[in-house]
Design an enzyme around this catalytic site. Structure first.
Site, PDB file in Angstrom:
ATOM      1  N   HIS A   1      12.324  -0.685   6.218  1.00 48.58           N
ATOM      2  CA  HIS A   1      11.718  -0.640   7.558  1.00 48.58           C
ATOM      3  C   HIS A   1      12.095   0.632   8.314  1.00 48.58           C
ATOM      4  CE1 HIS A   1       9.884  -4.628   7.607  1.00 48.58           C
ATOM      5  NE2 HIS A   1      10.952  -5.052   6.934  1.00 48.58           N
TER       6      HIS A   1
ATOM      7  N   GLU B   1       0.975  -1.809  12.264  1.00 48.16           N
ATOM      8  CA  GLU B   1       0.560  -0.498  11.745  1.00 48.16           C
ATOM      9  C   GLU B   1      -0.869  -0.173  12.125  1.00 48.16           C
ATOM     10  OE1 GLU B   1      -0.392  -3.489   8.485  1.00 48.16           O
ATOM     11  OE2 GLU B   1       1.182  -3.191   9.952  1.00 48.16           O
TER      12      GLU B   1
END
Length: 379
Positions: free
Chosen positions: A269, A299
């Site tokens: 991450h 995203e």
């Protein structure tokens, strides 16, 4: 739509302005001088009632040919900022002359009026010290000078050799001088304290406005990428819905990072966060200052582009795709040579269409782009 532009920082609040202080001082001096002028002229009626003709002529000369011109000159200079130092000297002189004229006239008046003239002169000294609005140094010189000359007149009785009378009035004049100056000093201290409180209040208000602006910006900004967040976009949609002005329509792009879950699974991450930051930087570099970038999801990004036609919107979307692929961010989940790319769905502006509907159309176009192979633009 002004709502589409980033929120500007609020201007710094001004502290207690010097110009305003000077204006207030000029107003206070003007009120004092007008009051002194009216009292001086009105006192002629008392002079007529209590003085004999010979002494009345002297009194009228002192009031009309000496005190009045000085006060009028001080009033005139008070309206001209460049002549303020000279105005202070003339005003202080006018107060001293006013005091001495009343004291001198009292020497010719019969009792009990003579004592009243003496007390009136002391009142002029006290009022001059307290409300003349002159500087502290000028006020001290004026008050002490007026007191000394007053004492000389009342003690001598304007005679030679001096009468050496009215010693009690000399003591009273000294008390008046001290009390008047102390009252003026205390008044200045209170005003200074009030100014300090107002300055502090202005600073607190300024800091509060800054804090509120920063909090508002934080609440509308995505912490990771620095672009606007979903809440900001929802506010735009709500404001547009509440507006009475018909919408001209907004062009919208929906952007999704291809295979981003796979990127996080293989790269972690932290690497995913850095990847998003690089992508956002590339996107913003290829947009106009009026275009609004919103992090729509993890995203996924929405871009609102006012004033673009369909061909310009298509060109902008393709430019963004190339800009991200040219970053050549290695995609750990796609093997050797795999780089991060984006898919873009476009929704050209349609008059009278709401922003919410334009976003929905762009999202549908993005769905088609992703299912057509990704790293492409779809309308």
């Amino acid at each position: 739509m002004n709502e589409l532009f980033p929120i500007d920082q609020q201007r710094r609040a001004s502290d207690w302005p010097e110009a305003a202080r000077q204006i207030r001082g000029a107003g206070a001096r003007q009120r004092f001088l007008v009051g002194a002028l009216l009292v001086n002229v009105a006192a002629l009626a008392i002079d007529v009632a209590v003085l004999d003709p010979r002494h009345l002529a002297v009194a009228a000369g002192l009031r009309l040919l000496l005190v009045t011109p000085l006060v009028l000159l001080a009033l005139t200079l008070n309206r001209r900022p460049a002549d303020r130092p000279l105005q202070a000297v003339i005003q202080a002189t006018a107060v001293v002359v006013f005091t001495l004229s009343v004291t001198a006239i009292g020497q010719f008046a019969p009792e009990p009026f003579a004592g009243r003239y003496m007390m009136s002169a002391l009142f002029v000294v006290f009022a001059g010290a307290l409300v003349s609005a002159l500087s502290w140094r000028t006020t001290k010189i004026m008050t002490v000078t007026a007191t000394v000359l007053y004492a000389l007149i009342v003690v001598s009785g304007l005679r030679w050799p001096p009468a050496w009378a009215n010693i009690d009035l000399v003591g009273l004049s000294l008390v008046t001088c001290v009390v008047g100056l102390r009252a003026r000093r205390r008044k200045e201290a209170q005003i200074a304290e009030l100014v300090a409180i107002r300055r502090s209040d202005a600073r607190l208000k300024r800091d509060l406005r800054r804090a509120n602006a920063a909090l508002e910006q934080l609440s509308a900004t995505d912490a990771l990428t620095g672009v606007f967040n979903r809440r900001y976009l929802d506010d735009l949609i709500e404001q547009e819905t509440a507006s009475l002005v018909p919408s001209l329509g907004q062009s919208v792009l929906m952007i999704d990072v291809d295979h981003f879950k796979l990127f996080n699974d293989h790269g972690g991450h932290a690497a995913g966060d850095r990847c998003l930051q690089q992508i956002v930087t590339a996107i913003r570099r290829n947009l106009r200052s009026c275009d609004v970038v919103v992090r729509y999801g993890g995203e996924e990004f929405a871009v609102v582009l006012p004033g673009l036609d369909e061909s310009e919107l298509q060109e902008t979307a393709e430019r963004l795709c190339h800009a991200v692929s040219n970053l050549k961010i290695a995609h750990p989940g796609l093997g050797d040579g795999g780089v991060v790319t984006i898919s873009v769905g476009i929704a050209p502006a349609v008059p009278a269409e709401t922003l919410a509907h334009a976003i929905q159309r762009a999202d549908q176009s993005l769905y088609r782009a992703k299912h057509s192979g990704r790293n492409r633009v779809s309308a």
